[in-house]
Design a protein around this motif. Structure first.
Motif, short mmCIF file in Angstrom:
data_model
loop_
_atom_site.label_atom_id
_atom_site.label_comp_id
_atom_site.label_asym_id
_atom_site.label_seq_id
_atom_site.Cartn_x
_atom_site.Cartn_y
_atom_site.Cartn_z
N VAL A 299 20.73 -2.40 -71.31
CA VAL A 299 21.26 -1.04 -71.42
C VAL A 299 20.34 -0.04 -70.73
O VAL A 299 20.79 0.98 -70.20
N GLY A 300 19.05 -0.33 -70.70
CA GLY A 300 18.06 0.59 -70.14
C GLY A 300 18.38 1.10 -68.75
O GLY A 300 18.43 2.32 -68.52
N ARG A 314 27.79 10.17 -69.56
CA ARG A 314 27.71 8.71 -69.40
C ARG A 314 26.47 8.13 -70.07
O ARG A 314 26.48 6.99 -70.51
N VAL A 315 25.40 8.91 -70.13
CA VAL A 315 24.21 8.47 -70.87
C VAL A 315 24.58 8.25 -72.34
O VAL A 315 24.26 7.21 -72.93
N ARG A 316 25.24 9.25 -72.90
CA ARG A 316 25.65 9.15 -74.30
C ARG A 316 26.64 7.99 -74.50
O ARG A 316 26.54 7.24 -75.48
N GLN A 317 27.56 7.84 -73.56
CA GLN A 317 28.56 6.77 -73.68
C GLN A 317 27.91 5.40 -73.57
O GLN A 317 28.31 4.45 -74.26
N ALA A 318 26.90 5.26 -72.70
CA ALA A 318 26.20 3.98 -72.56
C ALA A 318 25.51 3.60 -73.87
O ALA A 318 25.54 2.44 -74.29
N LEU A 319 24.90 4.58 -74.52
CA LEU A 319 24.26 4.33 -75.81
C LEU A 319 25.31 3.93 -76.85
O LEU A 319 25.12 2.97 -77.61
N PHE A 376 17.09 -1.86 -81.11
CA PHE A 376 16.87 -2.31 -79.73
C PHE A 376 17.56 -1.38 -78.73
O PHE A 376 16.99 -1.04 -77.69
N VAL A 377 18.80 -0.99 -79.02
CA VAL A 377 19.53 -0.10 -78.12
C VAL A 377 18.86 1.26 -78.06
O VAL A 377 18.74 1.87 -76.98
N SER A 378 18.39 1.74 -79.20
CA SER A 378 17.69 3.03 -79.23
C SER A 378 16.41 2.97 -78.40
O SER A 378 16.06 3.93 -77.71
N ALA A 438 17.97 8.89 -81.24
CA ALA A 438 18.34 8.71 -79.83
C ALA A 438 19.49 9.64 -79.44
O ALA A 438 19.46 10.27 -78.37
N PHE A 439 20.51 9.75 -80.29
CA PHE A 439 21.62 10.66 -79.99
C PHE A 439 21.14 12.11 -80.01
O PHE A 439 21.60 12.93 -79.21
N ALA A 440 20.22 12.43 -80.92
CA ALA A 440 19.68 13.79 -80.97
C ALA A 440 18.89 14.10 -79.70
O ALA A 440 18.96 15.22 -79.17
N LEU A 441 18.16 13.11 -79.19
CA LEU A 441 17.39 13.30 -77.96
C LEU A 441 18.34 13.54 -76.78
O LEU A 441 18.09 14.43 -75.95
#
Length: 460
Positions: A299-300, A314-319, A376-378, A438-441
Protein backbone atom coordinates in the motif's frame (compact mmCIF):
# COMPACT_ATOMS: atom_id res chain seq x y z
CA UNK A 1 3.37 20.18 -19.19
CA UNK A 2 3.82 17.56 -16.45
CA UNK A 3 6.94 15.56 -15.86
CA UNK A 4 5.11 12.47 -16.92
CA UNK A 5 4.19 13.99 -20.22
CA UNK A 6 7.72 15.14 -20.91
CA UNK A 7 9.13 11.63 -20.73
CA UNK A 8 9.66 10.95 -17.02
CA UNK A 9 8.66 7.73 -15.29
CA UNK A 10 4.91 7.23 -15.20
CA UNK A 11 3.35 7.21 -11.74
CA UNK A 12 1.07 4.26 -12.45
CA UNK A 13 -0.72 4.33 -9.09
CA UNK A 14 -2.19 7.77 -9.66
CA UNK A 15 -4.65 6.34 -12.18
CA UNK A 16 -7.13 3.48 -12.20
CA UNK A 17 -8.70 1.54 -9.34
CA UNK A 18 -6.80 1.92 -6.07
CA UNK A 19 -8.30 -1.37 -4.86
CA UNK A 20 -6.90 -3.16 -7.90
CA UNK A 21 -3.46 -1.70 -7.19
CA UNK A 22 -3.74 -2.85 -3.56
CA UNK A 23 -4.70 -6.41 -4.55
CA UNK A 24 -2.02 -6.82 -7.24
CA UNK A 25 0.83 -5.30 -5.21
CA UNK A 26 -0.05 -7.22 -2.05
CA UNK A 27 -0.45 -10.63 -3.66
CA UNK A 28 2.87 -10.45 -5.54
CA UNK A 29 4.77 -9.15 -2.51
CA UNK A 30 3.39 -11.90 -0.28
CA UNK A 31 4.90 -14.78 -2.27
CA UNK A 32 8.53 -14.12 -1.42
CA UNK A 33 7.71 -13.09 2.15
CA UNK A 34 5.77 -16.27 2.90
CA UNK A 35 8.51 -18.40 1.37
CA UNK A 36 10.97 -17.07 3.96
CA UNK A 37 8.72 -18.11 6.84
CA UNK A 38 7.90 -21.44 5.19
CA UNK A 39 11.45 -22.62 5.91
CA UNK A 40 10.93 -22.43 9.70
CA UNK A 41 7.49 -24.02 9.43
CA UNK A 42 8.97 -27.05 7.63
CA UNK A 43 11.63 -27.55 10.29
CA UNK A 44 9.16 -27.32 13.17
CA UNK A 45 6.82 -29.76 11.40
CA UNK A 46 9.52 -32.41 11.12
CA UNK A 47 10.66 -31.93 14.72
CA UNK A 48 7.05 -32.24 15.92
CA UNK A 49 6.90 -35.69 14.32
CA UNK A 50 9.36 -36.90 16.98
CA UNK A 51 6.52 -36.54 19.54
CA UNK A 52 8.88 -34.87 22.00
CA UNK A 53 7.49 -31.59 23.37
CA UNK A 54 10.93 -30.68 24.78
CA UNK A 55 12.53 -30.75 21.30
CA UNK A 56 9.64 -28.91 19.67
CA UNK A 57 9.76 -26.28 22.41
CA UNK A 58 13.55 -26.03 22.05
CA UNK A 59 13.33 -25.16 18.35
CA UNK A 60 10.57 -22.69 19.18
CA UNK A 61 12.55 -20.99 21.94
CA UNK A 62 15.64 -20.76 19.75
CA UNK A 63 13.58 -19.22 16.96
CA UNK A 64 12.53 -16.33 19.18
CA UNK A 65 16.22 -15.47 19.58
CA UNK A 66 16.86 -15.83 15.84
CA UNK A 67 13.83 -13.61 15.17
CA UNK A 68 15.78 -10.63 16.51
CA UNK A 69 18.56 -11.37 14.02
CA UNK A 70 16.12 -11.54 11.12
CA UNK A 71 14.57 -8.21 12.18
CA UNK A 72 17.99 -6.59 12.21
CA UNK A 73 18.92 -8.13 8.84
CA UNK A 74 15.70 -6.92 7.19
CA UNK A 75 16.36 -3.37 8.39
CA UNK A 76 19.90 -3.43 7.00
CA UNK A 77 18.62 -4.95 3.74
CA UNK A 78 16.15 -2.08 3.30
CA UNK A 79 18.85 0.54 3.91
CA UNK A 80 21.24 -1.07 1.43
CA UNK A 81 18.52 -1.54 -1.17
CA UNK A 82 17.43 2.10 -0.92
CA UNK A 83 20.93 3.49 -1.48
CA UNK A 84 21.73 1.11 -4.35
CA UNK A 85 18.41 1.74 -6.11
CA UNK A 86 18.88 5.51 -5.83
CA UNK A 87 22.35 5.23 -7.35
CA UNK A 88 21.07 3.05 -10.18
CA UNK A 89 18.24 5.51 -10.82
CA UNK A 90 20.77 8.35 -10.98
CA UNK A 91 22.86 6.42 -13.49
CA UNK A 92 25.81 6.19 -11.08
CA UNK A 93 26.86 2.55 -11.45
CA UNK A 94 30.13 3.13 -9.59
CA UNK A 95 28.28 4.32 -6.49
CA UNK A 96 25.79 1.45 -6.77
CA UNK A 97 28.59 -1.15 -6.84
CA UNK A 98 30.34 0.56 -3.93
CA UNK A 99 27.16 0.59 -1.83
CA UNK A 100 26.64 -3.08 -2.68
CA UNK A 101 30.15 -3.98 -1.55
CA UNK A 102 29.83 -1.95 1.64
CA UNK A 103 26.49 -3.48 2.51
CA UNK A 104 27.70 -7.05 2.02
CA UNK A 105 30.90 -6.54 4.02
CA UNK A 106 28.98 -4.78 6.79
CA UNK A 107 26.28 -7.45 6.91
CA UNK A 108 28.89 -10.19 7.30
CA UNK A 109 30.80 -8.30 10.01
CA UNK A 110 27.58 -7.43 11.79
CA UNK A 111 26.51 -11.08 11.65
CA UNK A 112 29.73 -12.11 13.38
CA UNK A 113 29.03 -9.64 16.17
CA UNK A 114 25.45 -10.89 16.53
CA UNK A 115 26.62 -14.51 16.64
CA UNK A 116 29.13 -13.75 19.40
CA UNK A 117 26.49 -11.83 21.36
CA UNK A 118 24.07 -14.73 20.92
CA UNK A 119 26.59 -17.19 22.34
CA UNK A 120 27.13 -14.98 25.38
CA UNK A 121 23.40 -14.42 26.02
CA UNK A 122 22.00 -17.86 25.15
CA UNK A 123 21.57 -19.14 28.70
CA UNK A 124 20.08 -15.86 29.94
CA UNK A 125 17.58 -15.69 27.07
CA UNK A 126 16.59 -19.32 27.59
CA UNK A 127 16.16 -18.59 31.30
CA UNK A 128 13.77 -15.75 30.42
CA UNK A 129 11.78 -18.30 28.39
CA UNK A 130 11.71 -20.74 31.35
CA UNK A 131 13.79 -23.41 29.59
CA UNK A 132 15.20 -26.02 31.94
CA UNK A 133 16.42 -29.59 31.96
CA UNK A 134 16.44 -31.41 28.64
CA UNK A 135 14.54 -28.60 26.90
CA UNK A 136 17.33 -26.17 27.84
CA UNK A 137 20.00 -28.55 26.53
CA UNK A 138 18.16 -28.97 23.22
CA UNK A 139 17.70 -25.20 22.79
CA UNK A 140 21.32 -24.48 23.69
CA UNK A 141 22.58 -27.11 21.23
CA UNK A 142 20.35 -25.79 18.44
CA UNK A 143 21.53 -22.21 18.92
CA UNK A 144 25.21 -23.14 19.21
CA UNK A 145 25.00 -24.81 15.78
CA UNK A 146 22.87 -22.18 14.03
CA UNK A 147 24.42 -18.98 15.43
CA UNK A 148 27.71 -19.32 13.48
CA UNK A 149 25.66 -19.19 10.26
CA UNK A 150 24.19 -15.77 11.12
CA UNK A 151 26.76 -13.81 9.07
CA UNK A 152 25.64 -15.79 6.01
CA UNK A 153 21.98 -15.07 6.75
CA UNK A 154 22.79 -11.34 6.80
CA UNK A 155 24.61 -11.58 3.47
CA UNK A 156 21.75 -13.57 1.93
CA UNK A 157 19.14 -11.05 3.09
CA UNK A 158 21.17 -8.15 1.67
CA UNK A 159 21.54 -9.89 -1.70
CA UNK A 160 17.73 -10.14 -1.83
CA UNK A 161 17.51 -6.38 -1.37
CA UNK A 162 20.22 -5.73 -3.95
CA UNK A 163 18.42 -7.87 -6.52
CA UNK A 164 15.20 -5.92 -5.90
CA UNK A 165 17.04 -2.63 -6.28
CA UNK A 166 18.27 -3.87 -9.66
CA UNK A 167 14.72 -4.79 -10.63
CA UNK A 168 15.39 -8.55 -10.59
CA UNK A 169 12.35 -9.46 -8.48
CA UNK A 170 12.31 -12.98 -9.92
CA UNK A 171 15.73 -14.03 -8.62
CA UNK A 172 15.09 -12.21 -5.34
CA UNK A 173 12.04 -14.44 -4.91
CA UNK A 174 13.98 -17.55 -5.97
CA UNK A 175 16.35 -17.27 -2.99
CA UNK A 176 13.82 -18.03 -0.22
CA UNK A 177 11.98 -20.51 -2.45
CA UNK A 178 15.18 -22.49 -3.05
CA UNK A 179 15.95 -22.28 0.68
CA UNK A 180 12.54 -23.77 1.48
CA UNK A 181 13.00 -26.58 -1.04
CA UNK A 182 16.47 -27.38 0.33
CA UNK A 183 15.16 -27.48 3.90
CA UNK A 184 12.23 -29.71 2.93
CA UNK A 185 14.62 -32.14 1.22
CA UNK A 186 17.38 -32.27 3.84
CA UNK A 187 15.39 -32.15 7.10
CA UNK A 188 14.01 -35.72 6.83
CA UNK A 189 17.49 -37.05 6.06
CA UNK A 190 19.26 -35.34 8.96
CA UNK A 191 16.41 -35.66 11.49
CA UNK A 192 15.07 -39.15 10.78
CA UNK A 193 17.46 -41.11 8.53
CA UNK A 194 20.62 -40.05 10.40
CA UNK A 195 18.69 -39.91 13.68
CA UNK A 196 20.17 -36.55 14.68
CA UNK A 197 16.81 -35.12 15.86
CA UNK A 198 17.10 -31.45 16.88
CA UNK A 199 20.82 -31.44 16.00
CA UNK A 200 19.91 -32.46 12.45
CA UNK A 201 17.41 -29.62 12.19
CA UNK A 202 20.07 -27.16 13.32
CA UNK A 203 22.64 -28.47 10.83
CA UNK A 204 20.16 -28.19 7.96
CA UNK A 205 19.30 -24.64 9.05
CA UNK A 206 22.99 -23.71 8.98
CA UNK A 207 23.50 -25.34 5.57
CA UNK A 208 20.48 -23.47 4.19
CA UNK A 209 21.84 -20.11 5.35
CA UNK A 210 25.27 -20.70 3.80
CA UNK A 211 23.63 -21.82 0.53
CA UNK A 212 21.32 -18.79 0.67
CA UNK A 213 24.32 -16.45 0.85
CA UNK A 214 26.34 -18.28 -1.82
CA UNK A 215 23.48 -18.30 -4.32
CA UNK A 216 22.66 -14.65 -3.60
CA UNK A 217 26.28 -13.65 -4.17
CA UNK A 218 26.31 -15.56 -7.45
CA UNK A 219 23.24 -13.64 -8.62
CA UNK A 220 24.52 -10.17 -7.67
CA UNK A 221 28.17 -10.72 -8.67
CA UNK A 222 28.18 -13.44 -11.30
CA UNK A 223 25.06 -12.37 -13.16
CA UNK A 224 24.61 -8.64 -12.50
CA UNK A 225 28.20 -7.55 -11.67
CA UNK A 226 26.75 -5.30 -8.96
CA UNK A 227 29.58 -5.41 -6.40
CA UNK A 228 32.87 -3.53 -6.01
CA UNK A 229 35.11 -3.45 -2.95
CA UNK A 230 35.12 0.12 -1.60
CA UNK A 231 38.11 1.97 -0.22
CA UNK A 232 38.22 2.45 3.55
CA UNK A 233 37.14 6.08 3.19
CA UNK A 234 34.31 5.20 0.82
CA UNK A 235 33.23 2.31 3.06
CA UNK A 236 32.71 4.65 6.03
CA UNK A 237 30.82 7.16 3.89
CA UNK A 238 28.61 4.47 2.34
CA UNK A 239 27.89 2.87 5.71
CA UNK A 240 26.77 6.18 7.22
CA UNK A 241 24.31 6.72 4.38
CA UNK A 242 22.99 3.17 4.62
CA UNK A 243 22.51 3.42 8.39
CA UNK A 244 20.52 6.65 8.06
CA UNK A 245 17.78 4.52 6.52
CA UNK A 246 18.53 1.18 8.18
CA UNK A 247 18.52 2.29 11.83
CA UNK A 248 14.95 3.70 11.90
CA UNK A 249 13.76 0.65 9.97
CA UNK A 250 15.50 -1.68 12.43
CA UNK A 251 13.90 0.18 15.33
CA UNK A 252 10.46 -0.47 13.83
CA UNK A 253 11.16 -4.07 12.77
CA UNK A 254 12.44 -5.13 16.19
CA UNK A 255 9.05 -4.43 17.75
CA UNK A 256 7.54 -7.65 16.33
CA UNK A 257 10.16 -10.10 17.69
CA UNK A 258 10.06 -8.28 21.05
CA UNK A 259 6.29 -8.76 21.17
CA UNK A 260 6.61 -12.44 20.20
CA UNK A 261 9.24 -12.93 22.91
CA UNK A 262 7.04 -11.31 25.56
CA UNK A 263 4.09 -13.50 24.59
CA UNK A 264 6.32 -16.57 24.71
CA UNK A 265 7.44 -15.59 28.20
CA UNK A 266 3.84 -15.58 29.41
CA UNK A 267 3.04 -18.88 27.70
CA UNK A 268 6.26 -20.51 29.00
CA UNK A 269 4.87 -20.35 32.55
CA UNK A 270 2.59 -23.22 31.52
CA UNK A 271 5.39 -25.59 30.49
CA UNK A 272 7.07 -27.10 27.41
CA UNK A 273 3.82 -28.34 25.87
CA UNK A 274 2.36 -24.82 25.89
CA UNK A 275 5.51 -23.26 24.43
CA UNK A 276 5.58 -25.99 21.78
CA UNK A 277 2.02 -25.01 20.85
CA UNK A 278 3.01 -21.34 20.68
CA UNK A 279 5.95 -22.31 18.44
CA UNK A 280 3.48 -23.91 16.04
CA UNK A 281 1.30 -20.79 16.20
CA UNK A 282 4.28 -18.57 15.38
CA UNK A 283 4.82 -20.64 12.20
CA UNK A 284 1.14 -20.63 11.26
CA UNK A 285 0.83 -16.84 11.60
CA UNK A 286 3.07 -15.85 8.64
CA UNK A 287 1.75 -18.69 6.49
CA UNK A 288 -1.88 -17.74 7.14
CA UNK A 289 -1.38 -13.97 7.32
CA UNK A 290 1.73 -13.34 5.22
CA UNK A 291 -0.53 -11.45 2.81
CA UNK A 292 -1.38 -9.03 5.63
CA UNK A 293 2.30 -8.60 6.49
CA UNK A 294 2.93 -7.72 2.83
CA UNK A 295 0.06 -5.24 2.83
CA UNK A 296 2.06 -2.41 4.40
CA UNK A 297 4.83 -2.54 1.80
CA UNK A 298 2.28 -2.88 -1.00
CA UNK A 299 0.00 0.00 0.00
CA UNK A 300 2.92 2.33 0.72
CA UNK A 301 3.92 3.14 -2.89
CA UNK A 302 0.25 3.69 -3.82
CA UNK A 303 -0.18 6.23 -1.03
CA UNK A 304 3.22 7.78 -1.77
CA UNK A 305 2.65 8.35 -5.48
CA UNK A 306 -0.77 9.90 -4.96
CA UNK A 307 0.51 12.09 -2.14
CA UNK A 308 3.30 13.27 -4.43
CA UNK A 309 0.72 14.04 -7.10
CA UNK A 310 -1.38 15.87 -4.49
CA UNK A 311 -4.33 13.56 -5.17
CA UNK A 312 -5.43 13.47 -1.55
CA UNK A 313 -8.77 11.86 -2.31
CA UNK A 314 -6.90 8.89 -3.77
CA UNK A 315 -4.55 8.84 -0.77
CA UNK A 316 -7.54 8.49 1.52
CA UNK A 317 -9.15 5.92 -0.78
CA UNK A 318 -5.95 3.84 -0.89
CA UNK A 319 -5.90 3.72 2.91
CA UNK A 320 -9.58 2.79 3.00
CA UNK A 321 -9.07 0.08 0.36
CA UNK A 322 -6.20 -1.33 2.39
CA UNK A 323 -8.42 -1.55 5.47
CA UNK A 324 -11.21 -3.20 3.46
CA UNK A 325 -8.83 -5.67 1.77
CA UNK A 326 -7.41 -6.54 5.18
CA UNK A 327 -10.86 -7.17 6.66
CA UNK A 328 -12.00 -9.43 3.82
CA UNK A 329 -8.77 -11.44 3.79
CA UNK A 330 -8.65 -11.91 7.56
CA UNK A 331 -12.25 -13.11 7.72
CA UNK A 332 -11.55 -15.71 5.02
CA UNK A 333 -8.27 -16.87 6.61
CA UNK A 334 -9.84 -16.98 10.09
CA UNK A 335 -12.73 -19.07 8.79
CA UNK A 336 -10.37 -21.53 7.09
CA UNK A 337 -8.23 -21.86 10.22
CA UNK A 338 -11.31 -22.48 12.34
CA UNK A 339 -12.49 -25.21 9.98
CA UNK A 340 -9.01 -26.77 9.63
CA UNK A 341 -7.98 -26.73 13.30
CA UNK A 342 -8.43 -30.50 13.74
CA UNK A 343 -6.14 -31.09 10.77
CA UNK A 344 -3.51 -28.70 12.17
CA UNK A 345 -3.60 -30.47 15.54
CA UNK A 346 -3.10 -33.87 13.90
CA UNK A 347 -0.36 -32.55 11.60
CA UNK A 348 1.77 -31.46 14.56
CA UNK A 349 0.85 -34.46 16.76
CA UNK A 350 -0.43 -32.00 19.36
CA UNK A 351 -2.12 -32.94 22.61
CA UNK A 352 -2.71 -31.40 26.04
CA UNK A 353 -1.70 -27.76 26.36
CA UNK A 354 0.01 -27.86 22.97
CA UNK A 355 -3.32 -28.71 21.37
CA UNK A 356 -5.13 -26.11 23.49
CA UNK A 357 -2.81 -23.31 22.33
CA UNK A 358 -3.26 -24.24 18.66
CA UNK A 359 -7.05 -24.30 19.04
CA UNK A 360 -7.04 -20.96 20.87
CA UNK A 361 -5.14 -19.48 17.96
CA UNK A 362 -7.52 -20.88 15.34
CA UNK A 363 -10.64 -19.75 17.22
CA UNK A 364 -9.64 -16.50 18.97
CA UNK A 365 -6.23 -15.08 18.17
CA UNK A 366 -6.53 -15.43 14.37
CA UNK A 367 -9.45 -13.02 14.40
CA UNK A 368 -7.32 -10.37 16.06
CA UNK A 369 -5.35 -9.99 12.82
CA UNK A 370 -8.21 -7.84 11.64
CA UNK A 371 -6.74 -5.19 13.95
CA UNK A 372 -3.08 -6.11 13.38
CA UNK A 373 -3.72 -5.51 9.68
CA UNK A 374 -5.14 -2.07 10.48
CA UNK A 375 -1.83 -1.26 12.17
CA UNK A 376 0.17 -2.47 9.15
CA UNK A 377 -1.88 -0.37 6.71
CA UNK A 378 -1.59 2.66 8.98
CA UNK A 379 2.19 2.18 9.07
CA UNK A 380 2.24 2.47 5.27
CA UNK A 381 0.39 5.78 5.51
CA UNK A 382 2.68 7.18 8.21
CA UNK A 383 5.87 6.14 6.38
CA UNK A 384 4.76 7.62 3.06
CA UNK A 385 3.20 10.80 4.43
CA UNK A 386 6.37 11.92 6.18
CA UNK A 387 5.63 10.63 9.70
CA UNK A 388 7.70 7.42 10.06
CA UNK A 389 8.11 7.95 13.81
CA UNK A 390 4.34 7.50 14.17
CA UNK A 391 4.78 3.98 12.78
CA UNK A 392 7.63 3.27 15.18
CA UNK A 393 5.60 4.59 18.12
CA UNK A 394 2.47 2.59 17.35
CA UNK A 395 4.47 -0.58 16.56
CA UNK A 396 6.32 -0.51 19.85
CA UNK A 397 3.18 0.43 21.77
CA UNK A 398 1.37 -2.53 20.23
CA UNK A 399 4.15 -4.98 21.06
CA UNK A 400 4.68 -3.77 24.65
CA UNK A 401 1.69 -1.92 26.09
CA UNK A 402 -0.59 -4.03 23.92
CA UNK A 403 1.01 -7.29 25.10
CA UNK A 404 2.43 -7.26 28.63
CA UNK A 405 -0.56 -6.07 30.70
CA UNK A 406 -3.08 -7.94 28.54
CA UNK A 407 -1.14 -11.21 28.73
CA UNK A 408 -0.49 -10.85 32.46
CA UNK A 409 -4.05 -10.08 33.50
CA UNK A 410 -5.42 -12.57 30.98
CA UNK A 411 -3.32 -15.32 32.58
CA UNK A 412 -4.51 -14.30 36.05
CA UNK A 413 -8.10 -14.39 34.84
CA UNK A 414 -8.24 -17.66 32.89
CA UNK A 415 -4.80 -19.24 32.47
CA UNK A 416 -3.73 -20.10 28.92
CA UNK A 417 -7.16 -19.25 27.53
CA UNK A 418 -6.99 -15.84 29.19
CA UNK A 419 -3.60 -15.13 27.60
CA UNK A 420 -5.02 -15.44 24.10
CA UNK A 421 -8.10 -13.40 24.91
CA UNK A 422 -5.67 -10.80 26.27
CA UNK A 423 -3.61 -10.82 23.06
CA UNK A 424 -6.79 -10.29 21.03
CA UNK A 425 -7.94 -7.44 23.27
CA UNK A 426 -4.57 -5.68 22.98
CA UNK A 427 -4.78 -5.94 19.20
CA UNK A 428 -8.14 -4.16 19.15
CA UNK A 429 -6.84 -1.15 21.07
CA UNK A 430 -3.64 -0.75 19.04
CA UNK A 431 -5.33 -1.47 15.72
CA UNK A 432 -8.11 1.08 15.93
CA UNK A 433 -5.99 3.95 17.29
CA UNK A 434 -3.42 4.08 14.45
CA UNK A 435 -6.16 3.91 11.78
CA UNK A 436 -7.91 6.88 13.39
CA UNK A 437 -4.58 8.71 13.53
CA UNK A 438 -3.80 7.89 9.87
CA UNK A 439 -7.13 9.24 8.60
CA UNK A 440 -6.69 12.32 10.81
CA UNK A 441 -3.22 12.88 9.32
CA UNK A 442 -4.61 12.64 5.78
CA UNK A 443 -7.35 15.12 6.67
CA UNK A 444 -4.77 17.52 8.12
CA UNK A 445 -2.50 17.24 5.08
CA UNK A 446 -5.47 17.68 2.73
CA UNK A 447 -6.39 20.97 4.40
CA UNK A 448 -2.77 22.12 4.19
CA UNK A 449 -2.65 21.32 0.48
CA UNK A 450 -5.90 23.16 -0.14
CA UNK A 451 -4.55 26.24 1.62
CA UNK A 452 -1.32 26.18 -0.41
CA UNK A 453 -1.76 27.72 -3.89
CA UNK A 454 1.14 25.70 -5.35
CA UNK A 455 -0.20 22.42 -4.06
CA UNK A 456 -2.15 21.49 -7.15
CA UNK A 457 -0.36 18.97 -9.37
CA UNK A 458 0.66 19.92 -12.88
CA UNK A 459 -1.72 18.97 -15.64
CA UNK A 460 -1.00 17.84 -19.13
Amino acid sequence: MSKQASGGMKAVFTEGSTMRHVIVMTSTSAIGLMAIFFVDAITLFYISQLNDAAQTAAVGRASYVLGFVIGLSVGFMIGASAMVSRSIGAGDDEAARSYSGTSLLSAFAFGIGVAITGFLLTDWLMWLLKAEGQALEYARTYLYIVLPSMPFLGVGMVTMGLLRSKGDAKRSMYLPLIGGALTAALDPIFIFVLGWDVVGAAVVSAIMRVTFAALGLYFVIGIHNMVALPTAERFIKDLKNILKIALPTVATNLAAPVGAFLIAQGVADFGDAAIAGQSVVDRLVPLAFGVIFALSGAVGPIIGQNFGAVKMDRVRQALMDGVIFNAVYVMIAWGLLFIAQDYVVRTYNASGDMELVIRLFCTIMAGSFLFNGMLFVSNAAFNNLGKPLYATLFNWSRQTLGVVPFVYFGAQWAGLTGIYWGIAAGAVVFGVLPVIAAFALIKKLTLEKQQTPDAAPATT
